[in-house]
Design an enzyme around this catalytic site. Structure first.
Site, short mmCIF file in Angstrom:
data_model
loop_
_atom_site.label_atom_id
_atom_site.label_comp_id
_atom_site.label_asym_id
_atom_site.label_seq_id
_atom_site.Cartn_x
_atom_site.Cartn_y
_atom_site.Cartn_z
N ASN A 284 -7.87 10.59 -2.16
CA ASN A 284 -8.21 10.90 -0.77
C ASN A 284 -8.69 12.31 -0.48
OD1 ASN A 284 -7.71 8.50 0.98
ND2 ASN A 284 -5.81 8.52 -0.18
N ASP B 255 0.84 -1.20 0.00
CA ASP B 255 0.00 0.00 0.00
C ASP B 255 0.88 1.25 0.00
OD1 ASP B 255 -2.26 1.90 1.09
OD2 ASP B 255 -3.29 0.01 0.70
N ASP C 41 -12.65 2.43 5.04
CA ASP C 41 -11.49 2.29 5.92
C ASP C 41 -11.92 1.77 7.29
OD1 ASP C 41 -9.71 3.06 4.05
OD2 ASP C 41 -9.37 5.08 4.82
N ASP D 7 -6.16 4.73 -5.33
CA ASP D 7 -6.74 5.48 -4.22
C ASP D 7 -6.96 6.94 -4.63
OD1 ASP D 7 -7.57 6.09 -1.67
OD2 ASP D 7 -5.71 5.49 -0.67
C1 DGJ Z 1 -6.87 5.54 2.16
C2 DGJ Z 1 -7.28 4.13 1.87
O1 DGJ Z 1 -8.66 3.98 2.01
C3 DGJ Z 1 -6.50 3.17 2.76
O2 DGJ Z 1 -6.93 1.86 2.54
C4 DGJ Z 1 -5.03 3.34 2.48
O3 DGJ Z 1 -4.74 2.92 1.18
C5 DGJ Z 1 -4.62 4.77 2.68
N1 DGJ Z 1 -5.44 5.68 1.94
C6 DGJ Z 1 -3.18 4.98 2.29
O4 DGJ Z 1 -2.79 6.28 2.40
#
Ligand code: DGJ
Length: 775
Positions: free
Chosen positions: A480, A366, A538, A478
C-alpha cells in the site's frame, strides 16, 4: 517459423506465423528492422528493405558503412549513441565515470528451442517458443570483443517476446544507466494509447498523437504503478475497435518502467520499452550479465479488439502460472468493505454462513487479523494472530470455514511495516529509508527493504509458516505505498520481491494468489507470472469500473481482473446503483462479493444468489471467452465474451436522458450465417426505486414513505423486461433493436426500465449451423 537466409544486402532473419511477423536484416554490422507487424512471407524481405542514400549535410557516416548511409536515417532493431544516430538510445554505459560507446556489431546468431533461463528468479513467458539469438560484440577498444549484447526474439502464437542481455567482458566494471528490453523503428505515424490514474481511478485510457517531440510512458514510483501502466498501444490513423493496424507493447516487470515513441524526420517512429533509466546506475562487474525484463509485442490488422484478443491469448497461455492456466477462479467473499478492522470470529462465521448460502466458494479474511492491527496505524509486520478477535487462531477459523463447505483465504501485506509494530521496534534498519532524509509515511507505513537477504528470509518464513499451519487455498498479497527507493535500489527491490514470491509460491502452486497494491497500483505482467489474478481497484462502484475494467481489457484478459459486488451507495463515490448493474460489471472479472451481508434484505439476498448462479453457470465464458468491446450509442458501454458454446454481451448505461430514442445491441465476431437465439438475463427491480410513482401502477394509492411500501420493497420484486429474439449472426453484428426504455409512461413488463446506471446482460447461443451448411 524462424528462418535464416542471405538477401542481396546481407543476412536475413524471418520470424513469422499467422498473427505476427518480424524480419531483420544484418547490414553494415547493424541489426535493421525490415518489417514488424502483418504476417508476410520470407521472400518479402528484399522488397521491405529501405532504399539507401538518405542522409543530409551534417549527417554522420557510420564507420563500417561502405556508402554514404548514416544510422540516423536507418530503420533499426537496436542502436546506441555516439555512432551518428541522434534519436533516443536504448543503451547508456559508462566506464570509470566516462560514457563509453561500445559500437556493437553483429557477430553470430543461434536458433534456440526457447529463451534461456534467467540466472535469478524473474518473471518470464512460459511454455517455450522458438527463439532467435543475435549476438553483437563490442568494437570499442575500451571494451574488447568479449563484451557482448545478445538480442533475443521468441516467436509465440500471437506475440513476439524480446529480451536483451549485456555481458561485460571488458576486464573492469561497467555502469549500466539505461538498457531497454526492446527498441524498434516502425514505419509511419502513430497515436499512443496509454493507461493512467491514481488510487481508485486506475487504467483510464488516454490517446495522444506521436510527433517529433518524444511521447513518454514512464513510472518512477518504484512500482509499475496506478499512475502509468507499462502496457501501451500504437495505432495507425483511423483505427477503431474492429478495424485498422495496431501494435501493443507490455513488459514483464513490476518496478519503474519506461517507454517512448518519437517520429523521425524520415517518417520512422522509434519505440522502446524497458526498465526506467531514472536515477538508474547498475554496476556490472567483469564477467557479469545484465538481463532486461521481457517485453511482449503484439500486432493486429483488425483494430483494438484484434489486438486485445492476441494479448489475452498470450497472457492466458504464457504468463499465468501453469497450475491456474484456464482453471476457473472461485467466487469469493471478502470481508474488507463490510468489516474493515472491526470483526471477531462470531461475525466472520456468520458472514461465511451467509456467503455460503449465496453460493460463494471461498471466504477471504482481509486486513486486521494479526498483532495490534485494529486500524492502519499499527501492527503491520507482526504476523501473530490477534487472539482477541480470533480466539481459535487461524487454524480454528479455517477449520470452521471449511466445515461450512468454503475454501479459506487470507490477506497479507508482507512488504510493508508500521513504525508502530514489534517488527519495526526490533529491526528499524529493515525498513526502506531514504538516506539523509527522515522517513515519510504513506498510509502510516514504510516498505521493508527487500534487497536485504534477512528481510526476504523473514517474509518467506513468516508467510510460509502461516500457510502451512492453517489450511489456506488463497492469498491476497497487498502493498500500500509507493517506494522510497530510487533507481538501482528500486530495481534490486523488485528482484527481491520476485525471489520472495518464487520461494513461497512455487512450492505451493495450488494456492491462488491475488495481487493487490491499494487496488491496481501493480497490475502488470510481472506480477501475473506469480498471481493469476489482481485486485483491479479499491473503487468498486460499477460505473467507475466501466472505465477501469475497460482500460484493463485492452491488454489483460478477464481471468486476471478482480471485480466484486459491493454495497450501494458506494464507499468511494456515494453513488447508488442497482444490484443488477453491480453484478453485471463484476461478471466481467474474477467475481466476488465484498459487503456486510448482515443487513441484506430478502430481495437482495435472492438477487445476489441468482447473480452468483448466473456467473457460475457461465463462468468459463466470462473468464476465458474471447473478449470484445462493441459499438454503442450515447456513451453506453458494451462488453462481449464468446466461449465455446455461447456469447454473452452486456450493455451498461451511465446517465440517461428523458425521451430516450431507440437502442440497438451490437454483437460482433459471430458466424454471420448461423442462426442464434438471444435472451436477456431476468433482472429484478426494487419496488422502492419507483418512490411515489408506484401509485400509478397500484390499484390503491400508497404512501411512498409508509410501512406498506417499505415492506413490499423488502419482500416483493418487480421485473425488468426480458427480451428474446432469434436472428442471424449478421443481424447481431448489424445491431438489433432492443425493447423501448422507460419514457415516463409508467411501468410495463415489456419496457426496459433502464434509468441511470442500469444495464443488462444478453445470452446468445447458436440455434443452428450456417444456413448454407448441409444440416
Ligand atoms: C488495500 C486493498 O486494496 C484493499 O482491498 C484492502 O485489502 C485494504 N488494503 C486492507 O488494508
Amino acid at each position: 517459423m524462424i528462418q535464416q537466409f542471405d538477401a542481396s544486402f546481407g543476412k536475413c532473419f524471418y520470424l513469422g506465423n499467422e498473427s505476427v511477423c518480424c524480419i531483420l536484416g544484418i547490414h553494415r554490422g547493424q541489426v535493421e528492422l525490415l518489417h514488424f507487424g502483418a504476417p508476410l512471407l520470407p521472400e518479402d524481405a528484399e522488397a521491405m528493405a529501405l532504399p539507401e542514400g538518405l542522409g543530409w549535410g551534417c549527417s554522420v557516416i557510420y564507420k563500417h558503412a561502405d556508402s554514404s548511409v548514416c544510422l540516423d536515417t536507418s530503420a533499426l532493431a537496436w542502436s546506441e549513441s555516439g555512432l551518428g544516430d541522434y534519436r533516443e538510445t536504448p543503451l547508456a554505459l559508462s566506464k570509470d565515470g566516462q560514457p563509453v560507446v561500445p559500437d556493437f556489431v553483429f557477430s553470430s546468431s543461434r536458433m534456440l528451442p526457447e529463451m534461456p533461463p534467467y540466472a535469478f528468479p524473474m518473471p518470464h513467458a512460459r511454455g517455450g517458443a522458438e527463439t532467435l539469438e543475435l549476438v553483437l560484440t563490442a568494437n570499442s577498444s575500451l571494451l574488447t570483443d568479449n563484451t557482448t549484447l545478445s538480442l533475443y526474439f521468441s516467436l509465440y502464437e500471437t506475440a513476439l517476446v524480446r529480451r536483451t542481455v549485456l555481458k561485460n567482458g571488458s576486464g573492469s566494471p561497467l555502469t549500466v544507466s539505461k538498457m531497454m528490453s526492446v527498441m524498434m523503428d516502425l514505419k509511419g505515424s502513430f497515436s499512443m494509447t496509454s493507461f493512467h490514474g491514481n488510487w481508485s481511478t486506475e487504467m483510464h485510457r488516454h490517446t495522444v498523437p506521436v510527433k517529433r517531440a518524444r511521447t513518454v510512458n514512464e513510472s518512477v514510483s518504484g512500482f509499475s504503478s496506478n499512475r502509468t501502466n507499462p502496457g501501451f498501444i500504437l495505432s495507425k490513423a483511423g483505427v477503431t475497435e474492429d478495424a485498422g493496424e495496431v501494435y501493443g507493447f507490455n513488459l514483464l516487470w513490476s518496478g519503474n518502467h519506461y517507454a517512448s515513441a518519437q517520429k523521425s524526420e524520415q517518417g520512422l517512429t522509434r519505440v522502446m520499452q524497458g526498465i526506467s533509466p531514472d536515477h538508474f546506475a547498475h554496476t556490472l562487474e567483469d564477467g557479469e550479465l545484465f538481463e532486461s525484463p521481457e517485453a511482449v509485442l503484439c500486432w493486429s490488422g483488425c483494430g483494438l479488439n484484434g489486438l486485445s484478443s492476441n494479448m489475452h491469448r498470450f497472457v492466458n497461455k504464457h504468463i499465468i502460472p501453469s497450475y491456474w492456466q484456464y482453471r476457473e477462479r472461485p467466487v469469493l467473499y471478502n470481508d474488507w468493505e463490510g468489516c474493515m478492522f472491526s470483526f471477531n470470529e462470531t461475525k466472520l462465521l456468520s458472514l461465511a454462513k451467509k456467503a455460503k448460502k449465496l453460493g460463494c466458494e471461498l471466504f477471504v479474511l482481509d486486513d486486521g487479523w494479526f498483532g495490534e492491527r485494529n486500524s492502519d496505524t499499527a501492527g503491520l509486520g507482526d504476523y501473530t494472530v490477534n487472539r482477541e478477535k480470533l480466539p481459535g487462531g487461524l487454524e480454528g477459523l479455517s477449520r470452521r470455514i471449511h466445515a461450512l463447505g468454503l475454501d479459506f483465504g487470507l490477506w497479507f501485506e508482507p512488504e510493508a511495516v508500521n513504525p508502530d509494530s514489534d517488527l519495526y521496534r526490533a529491526h528499524p534498519d529493515w525498513a526502506l529509508h531514504t538516506p539523509g532524509i527522515g522517513d515519510m509515511l504513506s498510509r502510516n507505513e514504510l516498505l521493508l527493504d527487500l534487497t536485504k537477504p534477512e528481510v526476504r528470509d523473514y517474509i518467506v518464513s513468516s508467510v510460509s509458516a502461516i500457510l502451512d499451519r492453517a489450511d489456506i487455498q488463497y492469498v491476497k498479497w497487498d502493498m500500500n505505498r509507493h517506494s522510497a527507493a530510487l533507481g538501482e535500489k528500486a530495481y534490486a527491490y523488485i528482484l527481491g520481491l520476485y525471489e520472495v514470491l518464487d520461494r513461497i509460491f512455487s512450492a505451493r502452486p495450488h494456492i491462488l494468489l491475488e495481487g493487490c497494491a491499494s487496488g491496481g497500483n501493480r497490475f502488470d505482467l510481472g506480477m501475473l507470472c506469480y498471481a493469476p489474478q489482481i485486485w483491479a481497484s479499491d473503487d468498486t462502484d460499477p460505473i467507475e469500473r466501466l472505465d477501469i475494467q475497460n482500460g484493463l481489457s485492452y491488454l489483460y484478459p478477464v481471468s486476471t481482473i478482480g471485480a466484486h459486488i459491493s454495497v450501494s451507495p458506494n464507499m468511494q463515490t456515494l453513488r447508488a446503483t442497482p444490484l443488477s448493474t453491480r453484478a453485471n460489471a463484476a461478471f466481467f472479472g474474477c467475481f466476488g462479493i465484498e459487503m456486510d451481508l448482515g443487513h441484506l434484505l430478502p430481495v437482495e439476498e435472492q438477487e445476489l444468489k441468482e447473480s452468483v448462479e448466473y456467473y457460475i453457470a457461465h463462468r468459463n465464458t466470462f473468464q476465458f471467452g474471447s473478449f470484445r468491446r462493441n459499438q454503442t450509442e450515447d456513451g453506453a458501454v458494451c462488453w462481449q465474451v464468446t466461449g465455446k458454446d455461447e456469447t454473452i454481451a452486456a450493455l451498461f448505461h451511465r446517465l440517461i436522458h428523458a425521451g430516450p430514442g431507440y437502442e440497438w445491441l451490437y454483437v460482433s465476431g459471430l458466424d454471420s450465417k448461423a442462426v442464434y437465439s438471444m435472451q436477456s438475463r431476468k433482472q429484478a427491480l426494487r419496488v422502492g426505486q419507483f418512490g411515489a410513482l408506484v401509485k400509478h401502477i397500484t390499484p390503491i394509492e400508497l404512501n411512498p414513505n409508509g410501512m406498506v411500501l417499505h415492506t413490499a420493497d423488502k419482500y416483493y420484486r418487480m421485473h425488468d423486461a426480458t427480451e428474446e429474439t432469434v436472428c442471424s449472426g449478421a443481424a447481431l453484428q448489424a445491431g438489433i433493436p432492443l425493447a423501448p426504455r422507460f419514457t415516463g409512461t409508467g411501468y410495463r413488463e415489456d419496457i426496459r426500465v433502464q434509468g441511470d446506471f442500469l444495464s443488462n446482460v444478453y445470452l446468445i447461443t447458436k440455434e443452428s449451423k450456417a444456413q448454407d451448411d448441409p444440416v
